[in-house]
Scaffold this motif. Structure first.
Motif, PDB file in Angstrom:
ATOM      1  N   THR A   1     -37.689 -60.377 -66.772  1.00 40.68           N
ATOM      2  CA  THR A   1     -36.778 -60.671 -67.875  1.00 40.68           C
ATOM      3  C   THR A   1     -35.376 -60.795 -67.291  1.00 40.68           C
ATOM      4  O   THR A   1     -34.883 -59.865 -66.645  1.00 40.68           O
ATOM      5  N   ILE A   2     -34.761 -61.948 -67.512  1.00 45.68           N
ATOM      6  CA  ILE A   2     -33.438 -62.239 -66.964  1.00 45.68           C
ATOM      7  C   ILE A   2     -32.419 -62.179 -68.094  1.00 45.68           C
ATOM      8  O   ILE A   2     -32.559 -62.886 -69.097  1.00 45.68           O
ATOM      9  N   CYS A   3     -31.409 -61.345 -67.936  1.00 39.65           N
ATOM     10  CA  CYS A   3     -30.357 -61.265 -68.951  1.00 39.65           C
ATOM     11  C   CYS A   3     -29.438 -62.473 -68.809  1.00 39.65           C
ATOM     12  O   CYS A   3     -28.992 -62.806 -67.708  1.00 39.65           O
ATOM     13  N   SER A   4     -29.171 -63.132 -69.922  1.00 41.45           N
ATOM     14  CA  SER A   4     -28.236 -64.263 -69.876  1.00 41.45           C
ATOM     15  C   SER A   4     -27.058 -64.028 -70.823  1.00 41.45           C
ATOM     16  O   SER A   4     -26.443 -64.958 -71.311  1.00 41.45           O
ATOM     17  N   GLY A   5     -26.767 -62.756 -71.059  1.00 41.70           N
ATOM     18  CA  GLY A   5     -25.565 -62.406 -71.822  1.00 41.70           C
ATOM     19  C   GLY A   5     -24.337 -62.873 -71.050  1.00 41.70           C
ATOM     20  O   GLY A   5     -24.416 -63.204 -69.868  1.00 41.70           O
ATOM     21  N   THR A   6     -23.194 -62.872 -71.703  1.00 39.65           N
ATOM     22  CA  THR A   6     -21.979 -63.431 -71.093  1.00 39.65           C
ATOM     23  C   THR A   6     -21.660 -62.809 -69.742  1.00 39.65           C
ATOM     24  O   THR A   6     -21.474 -63.522 -68.758  1.00 39.65           O
ATOM     25  N   ALA A   7     -21.612 -61.481 -69.664  1.00 46.92           N
ATOM     26  CA  ALA A   7     -21.257 -60.831 -68.390  1.00 46.92           C
ATOM     27  C   ALA A   7     -22.268 -61.180 -67.305  1.00 46.92           C
ATOM     28  O   ALA A   7     -21.887 -61.549 -66.193  1.00 46.92           O
ATOM     29  N   CYS A   8     -23.545 -61.094 -67.630  1.00 48.84           N
ATOM     30  CA  CYS A   8     -24.578 -61.396 -66.630  1.00 48.84           C
ATOM     31  C   CYS A   8     -24.540 -62.857 -66.208  1.00 48.84           C
ATOM     32  O   CYS A   8     -24.644 -63.173 -65.026  1.00 48.84           O
ATOM     33  N   PHE A   9     -24.353 -63.743 -67.188  1.00 49.05           N
ATOM     34  CA  PHE A   9     -24.324 -65.176 -66.883  1.00 49.05           C
ATOM     35  C   PHE A   9     -23.180 -65.492 -65.930  1.00 49.05           C
ATOM     36  O   PHE A   9     -23.362 -66.162 -64.913  1.00 49.05           O
TER      37      PHE A   9
ATOM     38  N   ALA B   1     -33.309 -63.170 -71.868  1.00 48.21           N
ATOM     39  CA  ALA B   1     -32.859 -62.319 -72.970  1.00 48.21           C
ATOM     40  C   ALA B   1     -31.388 -62.611 -73.201  1.00 48.21           C
ATOM     41  O   ALA B   1     -30.625 -62.725 -72.240  1.00 48.21           O
ATOM     42  N   THR B   2     -31.002 -62.744 -74.456  1.00 45.36           N
ATOM     43  CA  THR B   2     -29.593 -63.052 -74.728  1.00 45.36           C
ATOM     44  C   THR B   2     -28.698 -61.905 -74.277  1.00 45.36           C
ATOM     45  O   THR B   2     -27.587 -62.130 -73.846  1.00 45.36           O
ATOM     46  N   CYS B   3     -29.180 -60.678 -74.372  1.00 48.44           N
ATOM     47  CA  CYS B   3     -28.454 -59.539 -73.818  1.00 48.44           C
ATOM     48  C   CYS B   3     -29.402 -58.351 -73.748  1.00 48.44           C
ATOM     49  O   CYS B   3     -30.035 -58.007 -74.738  1.00 48.44           O
ATOM     50  N   LEU B   4     -29.498 -57.752 -72.578  1.00 48.29           N
ATOM     51  CA  LEU B   4     -30.338 -56.566 -72.411  1.00 48.29           C
ATOM     52  C   LEU B   4     -29.550 -55.289 -72.704  1.00 48.29           C
ATOM     53  O   LEU B   4     -30.130 -54.233 -72.877  1.00 48.29           O
ATOM     54  N   GLY B   5     -28.215 -55.381 -72.714  1.00 45.51           N
ATOM     55  CA  GLY B   5     -27.368 -54.247 -73.056  1.00 45.51           C
ATOM     56  C   GLY B   5     -27.114 -53.257 -71.934  1.00 45.51           C
ATOM     57  O   GLY B   5     -26.454 -52.246 -72.139  1.00 45.51           O
ATOM     58  N   TYR B   6     -27.623 -53.522 -70.741  1.00 46.67           N
ATOM     59  CA  TYR B   6     -27.471 -52.566 -69.651  1.00 46.67           C
ATOM     60  C   TYR B   6     -26.030 -52.445 -69.156  1.00 46.67           C
ATOM     61  O   TYR B   6     -25.654 -51.418 -68.605  1.00 46.67           O
TER      62      TYR B   6
ATOM     63  N   PRO C   1     -25.285 -59.148 -62.614  1.00 47.84           N
ATOM     64  CA  PRO C   1     -26.320 -59.440 -63.613  1.00 47.84           C
ATOM     65  C   PRO C   1     -27.534 -58.526 -63.491  1.00 47.84           C
ATOM     66  O   PRO C   1     -27.820 -57.989 -62.424  1.00 47.84           O
ATOM     67  N   PHE C   2     -28.215 -58.365 -64.625  1.00 47.46           N
ATOM     68  CA  PHE C   2     -29.391 -57.505 -64.694  1.00 47.46           C
ATOM     69  C   PHE C   2     -30.658 -58.324 -64.865  1.00 47.46           C
ATOM     70  O   PHE C   2     -30.685 -59.306 -65.597  1.00 47.46           O
ATOM     71  N   VAL C   3     -31.688 -57.890 -64.163  1.00 51.26           N
ATOM     72  CA  VAL C   3     -33.015 -58.480 -64.284  1.00 51.26           C
ATOM     73  C   VAL C   3     -33.980 -57.298 -64.371  1.00 51.26           C
ATOM     74  O   VAL C   3     -33.791 -56.291 -63.681  1.00 51.26           O
ATOM     75  N   VAL C   4     -34.978 -57.404 -65.229  1.00 48.99           N
ATOM     76  CA  VAL C   4     -35.995 -56.361 -65.327  1.00 48.99           C
ATOM     77  C   VAL C   4     -37.310 -56.958 -64.826  1.00 48.99           C
ATOM     78  O   VAL C   4     -37.745 -58.009 -65.308  1.00 48.99           O
ATOM     79  N   ILE C   5     -37.892 -56.299 -63.829  1.00 49.40           N
ATOM     80  CA  ILE C   5     -39.169 -56.756 -63.262  1.00 49.40           C
ATOM     81  C   ILE C   5     -40.189 -55.641 -63.466  1.00 49.40           C
ATOM     82  O   ILE C   5     -40.021 -54.553 -62.927  1.00 49.40           O
TER      83      ILE C   5
END
Length: 85
Positions: free
Chosen positions: A8-16, A43-48, A58-62
């Motif tokens: 799961t790849i976060c694509s929220g503003t900070a991560c993007f 994911a639009t935002c994972l919130g991490y 950026p955050f990625v969950v594997i």
């Protein structure tokens, strides 16, 4: 080899802005032998990023494991590691 690897790849503003835009190209960069076992979601935002103890964007969950300050090579390496375990 019938284990699935869920990414799961976060694509929220900070991560993007911090580089997940590159990681979102993961599907194109996957080696052929991994294409059938890797399931990629955005994911639009994972919130991490709201909790500094999680590290930096950026955050990625594997498979449930949070990868902070993720890069495309880092994600590919982790996928290979899981696939070969």
């Amino acid at each position: 080899m019938d284990k699935k690897i869920k990414v799961t790849i976060c694509s929220g503003t900070a991560c993007f802005v911090m580089g997940s835009s590159d990681i979102l190209l993961l599907e194109e960069k996957l080696p052929e032998h991994l294409k059938n076992i890797v399931e990629i979601d955005g994911a639009t935002c994972l919130g991490y990023c709201k909790d500094l103890s999680n590290g930096k964007a950026p955050f990625v969950v594997i498979n449930g494991e949070i990868i902070s300050a993720a890069t495309l090579p880092m994600v590919l390496n982790k996928i290979e590691e899981i696939a070969n375990a």
